[in-house]
Enzyme design. Structure first.
Site, PDB file in Angstrom:
ATOM      1  N   GLY A 136       0.732  -1.305  -0.120  1.00 42.80           N
ATOM      2  CA  GLY A 136       0.118  -0.100  -0.192  1.00 42.80           C
ATOM      3  C   GLY A 136       0.777   1.364   0.147  1.00 42.80           C
ATOM      4  N   ASP A 137       2.180   1.202   0.165  1.00 45.13           N
ATOM      5  CA  ASP A 137       3.081   2.559   0.294  1.00 45.13           C
ATOM      6  C   ASP A 137       4.389   1.979   0.001  1.00 45.13           C
ATOM      7  OD1 ASP A 137       3.622   5.171   0.441  1.00 45.13           O
ATOM      8  OD2 ASP A 137       4.259   4.654   2.572  1.00 45.13           O
ATOM      9  N   LEU A 138       4.553   1.223  -1.315  1.00 43.77           N
ATOM     10  CA  LEU A 138       5.799   0.461  -1.438  1.00 43.77           C
ATOM     11  C   LEU A 138       6.529   1.635  -2.558  1.00 43.77           C
ATOM     12  CD1 LEU A 138       7.232  -2.065  -0.991  1.00 43.77           C
ATOM     13  CD2 LEU A 138       6.622  -2.613  -3.541  1.00 43.77           C
TER      14      LEU A 138
END
Length: 306
Positions: free
Chosen positions: A199-201
């Site tokens: 989700g926030d790579l």
């Protein structure tokens, strides 16, 4: 006892994000940290940079290193992070050693040496992108039935809330937000799978390690279309820094991501555009300010949309 010296920037972020709840949490942080250090038999081993949560290096009773991470329990962010990491089960991600959702606490594997993939971008951006592709390929597995993580499709609320709050083109061009919201719903409706997403790579959330070459940290934890994972890396690392070298690399990254992940190029572009606008929408939720680079990326990708 852990050293919980707090920077003014960290205090400000917590207070702006959670208001009175955040201020109360900050006031209780010394006691909270001391209680967890005792309960989990930890000793302090050095500070780490602070952003939304308090983190510090620790040693366990057997001498092994770990990271203690504390956050406002009411947010649920660390519970989602822990659940996502447990789903990843150590594949290309750090592991959860202990969790206490009621106290908003995680004890995590420490990735050593911990050098972020950001270190690769100045000399070989393609190598950095390859690292992120490999991490995605290892992370993604079908979401287990009943997994306690939010659905990606629920993030449409952020777009709708922004459009209600800001009727004009300030702070973001309304047509961009409307286009991103519509495209977001289309992409979710045509999802090619349903996986547990980091989700926030991006480059700063992937660290060099010993157990595996690279391990992901700090997942948001969300369930949905695999393509969502590619968006954040197109305007990172350091989206607040001046200059557009990262944006100049965006099209090459898109081609590499599409090829490396077997994903249609137009879908990579679409998710990149959606995530860039969503990043700015989130920036506006607090003080109405935009961060800059994601917005410039959205403008660059707009002509490439199908």
């Amino acid at each position: 006892m852990a050293d919980i010296t707090l920077t003014p920037g960290f205090r400000r972020t917590v207070e702006q994000t959670w208001g009175d709840t955040g201020r109360a949490w900050l006031a209780g942080l010394p006691g909270l940290a001391a209680g967890l250090m005792a309960d989990w038999e930890l000793s302090p081993a050095g500070p780490l940079p602070l952003s939304m949560n308090w983190v510090g290096r620790v040693r366990r009773a057997d001498g092994t290193p770990a990271v203690l991470k504390l956050g406002v329990p009411e947010s649920g962010h660390l519970a989602d992070e822990a659940t996502a990491l447990e789903c990843f089960a150590g594949r290309a991600a750090i592991t959860v050693l202990a969790r206490d959702d009621a106290r908003g606490a995680l004890l995590l594997e420490e990735a050593r040496p911990g050098t972020p993939a950001t270190s690769l971008t100045p000399r070989d951006d393609a190598a950095a992108t390859s690292v992120l592709i490999e991490v995605i390929a290892r992370l993604h597995r079908p979401a287990p039935d009943g997994v306690a993580l939010p659905e990606l499709s629920g993030r449409i609320r952020s777009f709708r809330g922004h459009l209600r709050r800001f009727p004009g083109d300030d702070p973001l061009p309304r047509h961009l937000v409307e286009r991103a919201a519509g495209l977001f719903e289309e992409l979710c409706a045509t999802a090619t799978g349903r996986v547990v997403l980091h989700g926030d790579l991006h480059h700063d959330n992937v660290l060099a390690a010993e157990r595996e070459p690279w391990l992901a940290i700090d997942p948001h934890g969300v369930v949905g279309d695999p393509g969502y994972e590619v968006g954040a890396m197109l305007y990172n690392p350091d989206p607040h820094a001046p200059g557009d070298a990262v944006l100049d690399a965006a099209e090459a990254r898109i081609e590499q991501l599409a090829d490396g992940l077997g994903m249609p190029r137009e879908r990579v572009v679409a998710w990149g555009f959606v995530q860039a606008v969503l990043s700015e929408v989130w920036s506006c939720e607090g003080d109405g300010m935009v961060s800059g680079r994601p917005l410039r990326l959205a403008h660059r990708l707009l002509p490439l949309l199908p």
